[in-house]
Scaffold this motif. Structure first.
Motif, PDB file in Angstrom:
ATOM      1  N   LEU A  46       3.650 -14.110   0.786  1.00 10.40           N
ATOM      2  CA  LEU A  46       4.942 -13.485   0.488  1.00 10.40           C
ATOM      3  C   LEU A  46       4.761 -12.145  -0.220  1.00 10.40           C
ATOM      4  O   LEU A  46       5.524 -11.199   0.029  1.00 10.40           O
ATOM      5  N   SER A  47       3.751 -12.038  -1.069  1.00  9.06           N
ATOM      6  CA  SER A  47       3.499 -10.772  -1.751  1.00  9.06           C
ATOM      7  C   SER A  47       3.053  -9.699  -0.765  1.00  9.06           C
ATOM      8  O   SER A  47       3.445  -8.529  -0.888  1.00  9.06           O
ATOM      9  N   ILE A  48       2.236 -10.069   0.197  1.00 11.02           N
ATOM     10  CA  ILE A  48       1.797  -9.104   1.216  1.00 11.02           C
ATOM     11  C   ILE A  48       2.977  -8.637   2.051  1.00 11.02           C
ATOM     12  O   ILE A  48       3.123  -7.432   2.318  1.00 11.02           O
ATOM     13  N   VAL A  49       3.838  -9.557   2.451  1.00 13.72           N
ATOM     14  CA  VAL A  49       5.021  -9.162   3.224  1.00 13.72           C
ATOM     15  C   VAL A  49       5.916  -8.253   2.385  1.00 13.72           C
ATOM     16  O   VAL A  49       6.428  -7.237   2.886  1.00 13.72           O
ATOM     17  N   ALA A  50       6.080  -8.575   1.105  1.00 15.37           N
ATOM     18  CA  ALA A  50       6.895  -7.733   0.216  1.00 15.37           C
ATOM     19  C   ALA A  50       6.279  -6.347   0.090  1.00 15.37           C
ATOM     20  O   ALA A  50       6.989  -5.337   0.109  1.00 15.37           O
ATOM     21  N   ALA A  51       4.955  -6.268  -0.027  1.00 16.20           N
ATOM     22  CA  ALA A  51       4.288  -4.967  -0.132  1.00 16.20           C
ATOM     23  C   ALA A  51       4.465  -4.162   1.153  1.00 16.20           C
ATOM     24  O   ALA A  51       4.693  -2.946   1.111  1.00 16.20           O
ATOM     25  N   LEU A  52       4.362  -4.822   2.289  1.00 14.15           N
ATOM     26  CA  LEU A  52       4.545  -4.114   3.563  1.00 14.15           C
ATOM     27  C   LEU A  52       5.967  -3.582   3.701  1.00 14.15           C
ATOM     28  O   LEU A  52       6.171  -2.464   4.184  1.00 14.15           O
ATOM     29  N   VAL A  53       6.941  -4.360   3.265  1.00 10.89           N
ATOM     30  CA  VAL A  53       8.327  -3.886   3.314  1.00 10.89           C
ATOM     31  C   VAL A  53       8.504  -2.722   2.337  1.00 10.89           C
ATOM     32  O   VAL A  53       9.143  -1.715   2.666  1.00 10.89           O
ATOM     33  N   ALA A  54       7.896  -2.817   1.159  1.00 13.51           N
ATOM     34  CA  ALA A  54       8.014  -1.746   0.166  1.00 13.51           C
ATOM     35  C   ALA A  54       7.381  -0.454   0.670  1.00 13.51           C
ATOM     36  O   ALA A  54       7.867   0.642   0.373  1.00 13.51           O
ATOM     37  N   LEU A  55       6.304  -0.559   1.438  1.00 11.91           N
ATOM     38  CA  LEU A  55       5.647   0.636   1.960  1.00 11.91           C
ATOM     39  C   LEU A  55       6.466   1.341   3.038  1.00 11.91           C
ATOM     40  O   LEU A  55       6.176   2.486   3.372  1.00 11.91           O
ATOM     41  N   THR A  56       7.477   0.692   3.583  1.00 11.72           N
ATOM     42  CA  THR A  56       8.328   1.348   4.579  1.00 11.72           C
ATOM     43  C   THR A  56       9.450   2.154   3.940  1.00 11.72           C
ATOM     44  O   THR A  56      10.174   2.856   4.646  1.00 11.72           O
ATOM     45  N   THR A  57       9.594   2.071   2.621  1.00 12.25           N
ATOM     46  CA  THR A  57      10.626   2.853   1.942  1.00 12.25           C
ATOM     47  C   THR A  57      10.125   4.276   1.725  1.00 12.25           C
ATOM     48  O   THR A  57       8.953   4.586   1.951  1.00 12.25           O
ATOM     49  N   THR A  58      11.002   5.124   1.264  1.00 14.47           N
ATOM     50  CA  THR A  58      10.633   6.513   0.999  1.00 14.47           C
ATOM     51  C   THR A  58       9.549   6.585  -0.079  1.00 14.47           C
ATOM     52  O   THR A  58       8.552   7.291   0.084  1.00 14.47           O
ATOM     53  N   ARG A  59       9.726   5.848  -1.155  1.00 15.69           N
ATOM     54  CA  ARG A  59       8.710   5.840  -2.217  1.00 15.69           C
ATOM     55  C   ARG A  59       7.401   5.221  -1.731  1.00 15.69           C
ATOM     56  O   ARG A  59       6.330   5.627  -2.160  1.00 15.69           O
ATOM     57  N   GLY A  60       7.486   4.252  -0.862  1.00 17.33           N
ATOM     58  CA  GLY A  60       6.277   3.652  -0.311  1.00 17.33           C
ATOM     59  C   GLY A  60       5.484   4.639   0.531  1.00 17.33           C
ATOM     60  O   GLY A  60       4.252   4.693   0.456  1.00 17.33           O
ATOM     61  N   ARG A  61       6.198   5.432   1.332  1.00 14.74           N
ATOM     62  CA  ARG A  61       5.511   6.463   2.126  1.00 14.74           C
ATOM     63  C   ARG A  61       4.911   7.535   1.223  1.00 14.74           C
ATOM     64  O   ARG A  61       3.821   8.046   1.492  1.00 14.74           O
ATOM     65  N   GLU A  62       5.625   7.881   0.141  1.00 15.07           N
ATOM     66  CA  GLU A  62       5.073   8.844  -0.820  1.00 15.07           C
ATOM     67  C   GLU A  62       3.810   8.289  -1.470  1.00 15.07           C
ATOM     68  O   GLU A  62       2.834   9.019  -1.666  1.00 15.07           O
TER      69      GLU A  62
END
Length: 122
Positions: free
Chosen positions: A49-65
């Motif tokens: 679940l943490s990996i899935v949460a991290a992958l979703v977070a990386l698709t946000t603007t801050r995640g791409r930054e």
């Protein structure tokens, strides 16, 4: 044009962060709820679940930054001129000798002051 595209993407960022928080809360609550299961299964569930949460977070603007920052840092690390082994050994030796000399000087000063104070106090 690029700015408007970023604004549209950031409109969904709130939903994505809500999904991230929900997944992390689900991991914590699930770990507590399934306390009777083996530790290995609970750890695997939390990690998944943490990996899935991290992958979703990386698709946000801050995640791409953050991803771009990591790439830039990697490029900078590759540009660094690292010292050779002899330079590292020489520098380490100099630091050790300096620490030893300063330590001995402080010990000597402490001993002399202690001797002087014991003479004054009696």
């Amino acid at each position: 044009m690029k700015h408007s595209a970023e604004v549209q993407e950031s409109r969904h960022d709130g939903l994505k962060w809500a999904v991230v928080v929900t997944l992390l809360v689900l991991a914590v609550v699930g770990n507590t709820y399934f306390a009777d299961l083996a530790l290995l299964y609970r750890v695997l569930g939390v990690v998944a679940l943490s990996i899935v949460a991290a992958l979703v977070a990386l698709t946000t603007t801050r995640g791409r930054e953050l991803t771009e920052l990591a790439r830039s840092a990697k490029k900078e690390i590759q540009r660094v001129v690292w010292p050779t082994r002899p330079e590292t050994v020489q520098t380490t030796g100099i630091v050790l000798v300096a620490v030893l000399v300063v330590g001995l000087m402080l010990w000597l000063i402490d001993t002399l002051l202690g001797w002087a104070m014991s003479g004054v106090i009696g």
